[in-house]
Design an enzyme around this catalytic site. Sequence first.
Site, PDB file in Angstrom:
ATOM      1  N   ASP A 146      -0.284  10.135   5.774  1.00  0.00           N
ATOM      2  CA  ASP A 146      -0.280   8.775   5.243  1.00  0.00           C
ATOM      3  C   ASP A 146       0.425   8.789   3.886  1.00  0.00           C
ATOM      4  OD1 ASP A 146      -1.072   6.009   5.238  1.00  0.00           O
ATOM      5  OD2 ASP A 146      -2.562   6.535   3.734  1.00  0.00           O
ATOM      6  N   ASP A 153       0.369   5.697   0.876  1.00  0.00           N
ATOM      7  CA  ASP A 153      -0.312   5.156  -0.294  1.00  0.00           C
ATOM      8  C   ASP A 153      -1.756   5.622  -0.336  1.00  0.00           C
ATOM      9  OD1 ASP A 153      -0.802   3.645  -2.582  1.00  0.00           O
ATOM     10  OD2 ASP A 153       0.478   2.036  -1.875  1.00  0.00           O
TER      11      ASP A 153
END
Length: 356
Positions: A25, A27
Amino acid sequence: MMGETTTDSLGTEPLSTLYRGLICDLDGVVYRGATAVPDAVETLNQVTADGLPVVFATNNASRSPKNVGEHLHRLGVAPQGWSVVTSSQAAAAHLSERLERGAPVCAVGGPGVAQALTEAGLTPVRVAELDDTGVEAVVQGLGVDVTWAELAAVGYLVHGGAAWVATNLDLMLPTAHGPAPGNGALVAAVQTATSATPHVVGKPRAALFDLARTRLGTDQSDTLVCGDRLDTDIEGANSAGLDSLFVLSGASRLRDLAFAPPSARPTYVATDLTGLLAPGLPLHTTVPDQLVELTPEAVLRMRVDGDNSKLLQSVVATVWAALDDGRAVPDDEDMWARIERQLELDRASSSSVVAR
């Protein structure tokens, strides 16, 4: 499900060496908005240099992979050993398997939606370009300029029989100014008007993970997912049959992890991405020991002289074991905040996590 794990290597070899590919992932894991998470870039550069390929997978449909890549370059991520996949690409891949090449598809959302359709061999058509010839499908993704007219057009097309694909159903989009409506909120508006249900490809559905794994060329058992959200990254990894590393540098906190349902429990936990360089000890093999005690009065006690990473693992394993046995576990927010401070987890998190 670890790809190369043996009894001898369990808990001794760095986690990154136990897999042949990493789905990561962005952010809350690699960066918080425009700022890199401490040590994340250095860790990524080390594992890719050591030969672990990385695919960054994001639900953010509005940005193109090139745009995301430029952001990573500015942060100092090395130019080789990684790629980016978005939920727009997962939507386009889904439709490319079902429609003729060049088929017209209505693109609603940011520029990443139309670009993904083009790359998949389909013809993106904006709402303003719709004519009487119609389209065979519509892809709805997030865009900051999405209008009422575009949402209405999605409803009209779906009502008329067009296939409806939503990139993701994130209801809320964290921004520097506070929470804003995510794509899921806009999809819900169309659902309310039409009573139709879209096909969803983004996290926590498996499609985005499957696309990322195709890029990596790895089997399920050889692939690790890393994320900071239990309801998207970790639950999605579980739905895709993949091991996962949950990091506490982003959206979800230790208390969230402690009370996570089995469907959202990760294989590993770490403060941040540097957990990739630490010994890989699955949480389900962590036997609660003298480091952590849950008393009969439901008081959680920790040794003050323990290693923080082992204490973190023991806290989670102890609580999960108690919950699974039907025992009471304290849910007091102040207590969990004190535990985070003792484990120095408050240094890893930030309230400024923005668009994923």
